[in-house]
Write an enzyme that holds these catalytic residues in place. Structure first.
Site, PDB file in Angstrom:
ATOM      1  N   GLU A 120       0.831  -1.207   0.000  1.00  0.00           N
ATOM      2  CA  GLU A 120       0.000   0.000   0.000  1.00  0.00           C
ATOM      3  C   GLU A 120       0.868   1.260   0.000  1.00  0.00           C
ATOM      4  OE1 GLU A 120      -4.164  -0.460   1.098  1.00  0.00           O
ATOM      5  OE2 GLU A 120      -3.337  -0.997   3.059  1.00  0.00           O
ATOM      6  N   GLU A 140      -4.760  -8.735   2.941  1.00  0.00           N
ATOM      7  CA  GLU A 140      -5.783  -8.401   3.933  1.00  0.00           C
ATOM      8  C   GLU A 140      -7.020  -9.292   3.853  1.00  0.00           C
ATOM      9  OE1 GLU A 140      -3.134  -4.867   3.821  1.00  0.00           O
ATOM     10  OE2 GLU A 140      -3.938  -6.291   2.352  1.00  0.00           O
TER      11      GLU A 140
END
Length: 266
Positions: A120, A140
């Site tokens: 990210e 995730e």
């Protein structure tokens, strides 16, 4: 020059090198690391002698994501870090380049793991170099979590949507070669040389007119979601002033005199 126990800062000429320095945890994001990153971005923006930034990790890893226990401050010395986060609840998003874009170009040098929050944060960098054995991925969903660091917005704007969705929805790891094939990184180099390549690219940037470099970066990002006509109009607004700078005049003189330019940012 700033830094914390989990984030080192050093200069390589006109390049500011920020190193995630928690190798025993594969450089998982901690509160000291986030504070150091936040301050490093601001230091680079404030110092006109800094023309580029390189972001890398120590100990053969880039970043394995967020350490929630460390972020909460559990078991950590240093009340000042918790005070910093309390004073600016957005600090961690700025540190991870979700809510802050440095005006200087950021080159990422990735070795080893660059997963979850690491992938990210990578999306907030401008140019990306990966070692051959580097691993990427947004894990995730495998843990029942949401990649809230910006990936559901940014990734589809940086790589084809089909690849973005596969990465987001499968949570599987990607090799450096596969990351390059889908456009997530721009260079794949032998293990142990990612930082050298990133510094090489940064030095090429440093040799250019700094005002022009910053204006070009700003134009690319600010026009990304505009229509073509609006983007072209905005480009003129940002680009024309560069031609009136001392840097532009120095660039022309240097070309005519067949010598390297000596830019002064004016």
């Amino acid at each position: 020059m700033g830094g914390t126990e989990h984030l080192t800062v050093r200069r390589e000429g006109a390049t500011l090198v920020l190193t995630l320095n928690r190798p025993e945890a594969r450089n998982a994001l901690s509160l000291p690391m986030l504070v150091g990153l936040h301050d490093g971005w601001l230091e680079a923006d404030a110092d006109d002698s800094v023309r580029s930034i390189v972001l890398t990790g120590a100990g053969g890893s880039f970043c394995s994501g967020m350490d929630l226990k460390a972020l909460a401050g559990n078991g950590m010395a240093g009340q000042e870090y918790r005070d910093r986060l309390k004073a600016d609840p957005d600090l961690h998003w700025k540190a991870m380049l979700r809510h802050h874009r440095p005006r200087k170009p950021v080159v990422a040098a990735v070795e080893g793991h660059c997963v979850a929050g690491g992938t990210e944060m990578l999306q907030g960098t401008d140019i990306r170099v990966a070692a051959d054995s580097a691993t990427f991925g947004l894990f995730e969903v495998r843990r029942g979590l949401f990649p809230i660091g910006g990936s559901t917005v940014r990734l589809q704007r940086q790589i084809p949507r089909t690849h973005a969705l596969e990465m987001l929805l499968t949570g599987r790891p990607y090799s450096a070669r596969e990351a390059a094939a889908i456009g997530l990184v721009g260079h794949v180099v032998p293990d142990g040389t990612a930082l050298d390549k990133a510094l090489e690219i940064a030095e090429q940037i440093n040799a250019c007119g700094p005002l022009a470099v910053e204006a070009v970066k700003a134009s690319v990002y600010e026009t990304a979601e505009m229509t073509e006509s609006d983007g072209l109009a905005a480009e003129l607004t940002m680009g024309w002033p560069v031609f009136d700078t001392a840097d532009a005049k120095e660039g022309a003189r240097a070309f005519a005199e067949k010598r390297p330019p000596r830019y002064q940012r004016a």
